[in-house]
Each structure stands twice: as structure tokens, then as C-alpha cells.
Design an enzyme around this catalytic site. Structure first.
Site, mmCIF file in Angstrom:
data_model
loop_
_atom_site.group_PDB
_atom_site.id
_atom_site.type_symbol
_atom_site.label_atom_id
_atom_site.label_comp_id
_atom_site.label_asym_id
_atom_site.label_seq_id
_atom_site.Cartn_x
_atom_site.Cartn_y
_atom_site.Cartn_z
ATOM 1 N N PHE A 162 14.124 5.349 10.101
ATOM 2 C CA PHE A 162 12.811 4.806 9.762
ATOM 3 C C PHE A 162 11.840 5.964 9.534
ATOM 4 O O PHE A 162 11.595 6.762 10.427
ATOM 5 C CB PHE A 162 12.300 3.862 10.848
ATOM 6 C CG PHE A 162 11.122 3.061 10.375
ATOM 7 C CD1 PHE A 162 11.316 1.945 9.566
ATOM 8 C CD2 PHE A 162 9.829 3.447 10.683
ATOM 9 C CE1 PHE A 162 10.226 1.228 9.076
ATOM 10 C CE2 PHE A 162 8.741 2.737 10.201
ATOM 11 C CZ PHE A 162 8.939 1.616 9.408
ATOM 12 N N ASP A 211 14.954 -0.360 0.321
ATOM 13 C CA ASP A 211 15.750 -0.444 1.544
ATOM 14 C C ASP A 211 16.816 -1.532 1.334
ATOM 15 O O ASP A 211 17.847 -1.286 0.729
ATOM 16 C CB ASP A 211 14.761 -0.761 2.679
ATOM 17 C CG ASP A 211 15.369 -0.733 4.054
ATOM 18 O OD1 ASP A 211 16.293 0.037 4.294
ATOM 19 O OD2 ASP A 211 14.899 -1.505 4.922
ATOM 20 N N ARG A 222 0.114 6.769 7.246
ATOM 21 C CA ARG A 222 0.154 6.846 5.777
ATOM 22 C C ARG A 222 -0.442 8.151 5.269
ATOM 23 O O ARG A 222 -0.093 8.621 4.191
ATOM 24 C CB ARG A 222 -0.644 5.689 5.153
ATOM 25 C CG ARG A 222 -0.053 4.303 5.394
ATOM 26 C CD ARG A 222 -0.754 3.305 4.479
ATOM 27 N NE ARG A 222 -0.564 1.916 4.890
ATOM 28 C CZ ARG A 222 0.486 1.163 4.563
ATOM 29 N NH1 ARG A 222 1.449 1.686 3.844
ATOM 30 N NH2 ARG A 222 0.562 -0.079 4.959
ATOM 31 N N LYS A 262 0.822 -1.189 0.000
ATOM 32 C CA LYS A 262 0.000 0.000 0.000
ATOM 33 C C LYS A 262 0.869 1.258 0.000
ATOM 34 O O LYS A 262 0.397 2.352 -0.259
ATOM 35 C CB LYS A 262 -0.873 0.041 1.265
ATOM 36 C CG LYS A 262 -1.707 -1.175 1.467
ATOM 37 C CD LYS A 262 -2.421 -1.105 2.833
ATOM 38 C CE LYS A 262 -2.847 -2.491 3.261
ATOM 39 N NZ LYS A 262 -3.181 -2.529 4.702
ATOM 40 N N LYS A 321 17.310 4.073 0.329
ATOM 41 C CA LYS A 321 18.257 4.039 1.467
ATOM 42 C C LYS A 321 19.454 3.208 1.024
ATOM 43 O O LYS A 321 19.535 2.022 1.343
ATOM 44 C CB LYS A 321 17.603 3.324 2.653
ATOM 45 C CG LYS A 321 16.724 4.167 3.531
ATOM 46 C CD LYS A 321 16.390 3.352 4.776
ATOM 47 C CE LYS A 321 15.139 3.818 5.450
ATOM 48 N NZ LYS A 321 14.681 2.861 6.468
ATOM 49 N N GLU A 364 7.546 2.250 -6.498
ATOM 50 C CA GLU A 364 7.764 1.829 -5.109
ATOM 51 C C GLU A 364 7.822 3.047 -4.201
ATOM 52 O O GLU A 364 8.176 4.143 -4.642
ATOM 53 C CB GLU A 364 9.115 1.094 -5.007
ATOM 54 C CG GLU A 364 9.021 -0.422 -5.007
ATOM 55 C CD GLU A 364 8.530 -1.015 -3.683
ATOM 56 O OE1 GLU A 364 7.864 -0.305 -2.885
ATOM 57 O OE2 GLU A 364 8.795 -2.200 -3.448
ATOM 58 N N ASP A 365 7.529 2.831 -2.923
ATOM 59 C CA ASP A 365 7.686 3.929 -1.967
ATOM 60 C C ASP A 365 9.143 4.091 -1.549
ATOM 61 O O ASP A 365 9.693 5.174 -1.568
ATOM 62 C CB ASP A 365 6.790 3.725 -0.732
ATOM 63 C CG ASP A 365 6.942 2.345 -0.084
ATOM 64 O OD1 ASP A 365 7.701 1.491 -0.591
ATOM 65 O OD2 ASP A 365 6.283 2.104 0.948
ATOM 66 N N ASP A 401 4.009 3.648 6.279
ATOM 67 C CA ASP A 401 3.370 3.396 7.567
ATOM 68 C C ASP A 401 4.339 2.865 8.620
ATOM 69 O O ASP A 401 5.454 2.444 8.306
ATOM 70 C CB ASP A 401 2.277 2.341 7.404
ATOM 71 C CG ASP A 401 2.870 0.931 7.216
ATOM 72 O OD1 ASP A 401 3.788 0.787 6.400
ATOM 73 O OD2 ASP A 401 2.442 -0.007 7.918
#
Ligand code: 5GP
Length: 180
Positions: A151, A102, A164, A42, A130, A98-99, A158
Site C-alpha cells: 500500500f 489495482d 497526498r 483526487k 499493481k 489515473e494514479d 492518500d
């Protein structure tokens, strides 16, 4: 500011400016190609909604959902498809949205699955990267911001399904996610 966040890392104005830039670059690169833009649910939903509106070309959209972190903030390397694409991607130009990248494990897995379906091309657009956390080398074709190993939440991202809806990208207070 929300009580659980420590500071703003990226403001709404900076996000907007970057998305306009990404939208222009993507529109130029995919001119005449009618790409299938695939948002990864999401986390990428908010970014995706703004990104496609910054594109000036015709696009089709679709979504996939994969499990990554579950309820913890650490990557397990176990990735599962929770929702697959509706579109057949054979011969299509696919752009994954993608958000955040990582460790790269989620993206690596997704790329393998999608490439096996015979698309004309597959590229990746991520809002955040990242690089210091990377465990596997994955290609990122369009990146919004490279960020330090903190983070972050907000703008689709989220922690335990919260935050979000916050409009900017924030560093979460350490006390909120003990034991990461
Ligand atoms: P990877 O497989 O690259 O380690 O993890 C990718 C996924 O982990 C992202 O799609 C996102 O869901 C989650 N993730 C990684 N870092 C962060 C972070 O700083 N904040 C949030 N909210 N999610 C993250």
C-alpha cells in the site's frame, strides 16, 4: 521522511524522469489530435499537473471523481460518479489519467461509461500499476511503474485523505492501516 512511512519506493527524481518519458510518448502519439486529458480525482491530481506540463502538444483538460476505496484501503467494486466531466466527449480522443490501477474495477467501470458516450478513442495512462492484484482485465496504454502489492502513499495518493502532498511515493508503515 514522514513518521508514518516505512520507506521510499519511488523517488522524486525517478518520477520526474518517467513523466518526461510519458509526456514525450503521448505527445508523439497524439500529435495533431488535440486530446481531452481526463484526470481522475483526487489521486491523479498531482501526477496530472506534472504530466500535462511534460506534453508538447495542445491538450484540453477535464476531471472526474469516482468513489473507490472510501475510508478503507480495500476495493469494494462499488464505483460511483461523484463529479462528471464538463466536456462532451463525442468524437474526441480521450486520455484517462489515473494514479494507480489495482484490481482494475474502477478503471473498467470508467471505460464502460466513457466508451458509451461515443469518443473517437479512449486510452489510459497510469502512474502506477499493481498487476498482481488485477481482478479484471483492463487495457493500460501508458504505465509509469509496475509495483509490488504494497500500500503506497504520496505524490497524490492518500490513506484516509492524508499524505497526498508528500513529494515521493512511499510504502506506508503497516501499523498505520491495520485491518486492511
Ligand atoms: P482499483 O479499482 O483498481 O482496485 O483501485 C483503484 C483505486 O484504488 C486507485 O485510484 C486508488 O485510489 C486506490 N488504490 C489502490 N491501491 C492503492 C495504494 O496502494 N495506495 C493508495 N493510496 N490507493 C490505492
Amino acid at each position: 521522511m514522514h513518521q508514518d512511512v516505512e520507506k521510499i519506493l519511488i523517488s522524486a527524481a525517478e518520477i520526474k524522469e518517467k513523466i518526461d518519458e510519458l509526456g514525450r510518448a503521448i505527445s508523439r502519439d497524439y500529435s495533431g489530435k488535440y486530446p481531452l486529458v481526463v484526470g481522475i480525482l483526487k489521486g491523479a491530481s498531482v501526477f496530472m499537473a506534472d504530466l500535462i506540463r511534460a506534453m508538447s502538444i495542445d491538450v484540453q483538460i477535464d476531471f472526474m471523481a469516482v468513489s473507490s476505496y472510501g475510508a478503507s484501503s480495500k476495493s469494494t467494486g462499488v464505483v460511483r460518479i461523484l463529479k462528471d466531466l464538463e466536456q462532451n466527449i463525442e468524437g474526441r480522443h480521450v486520455l484517462i489519467v489515473e494514479d494507480i490501477v489495482d484490481t482494475g474495477l474502477t478503471l473498467n467501470y470508467l471505460l464502460e461509461i466513457l466508451k458509451a458516450r461515443g469518443p473517437a478513442s479512449v486510452r489510459v495512462c497510469t502512474l502506477l500499476d499493481k498487476p498482481s492484484r488485477r481482478e479484471i482485465n483492463v487495457p493500460v496504454d501508458y504505465n509509469g511503474f509496475s509495483i509490488p502489492d504494497e500500500f503506497v502513499v504520496g505524490y497524490g495518493l492518500d490513506y484516509r485523505e492524508k499524505y497526498r502532498n508528500l513529494p515521493e511515493i512511499y510504502v506506508l508503515k503497516k501499523g498505520v492501516y491495520k485491518g486492511r
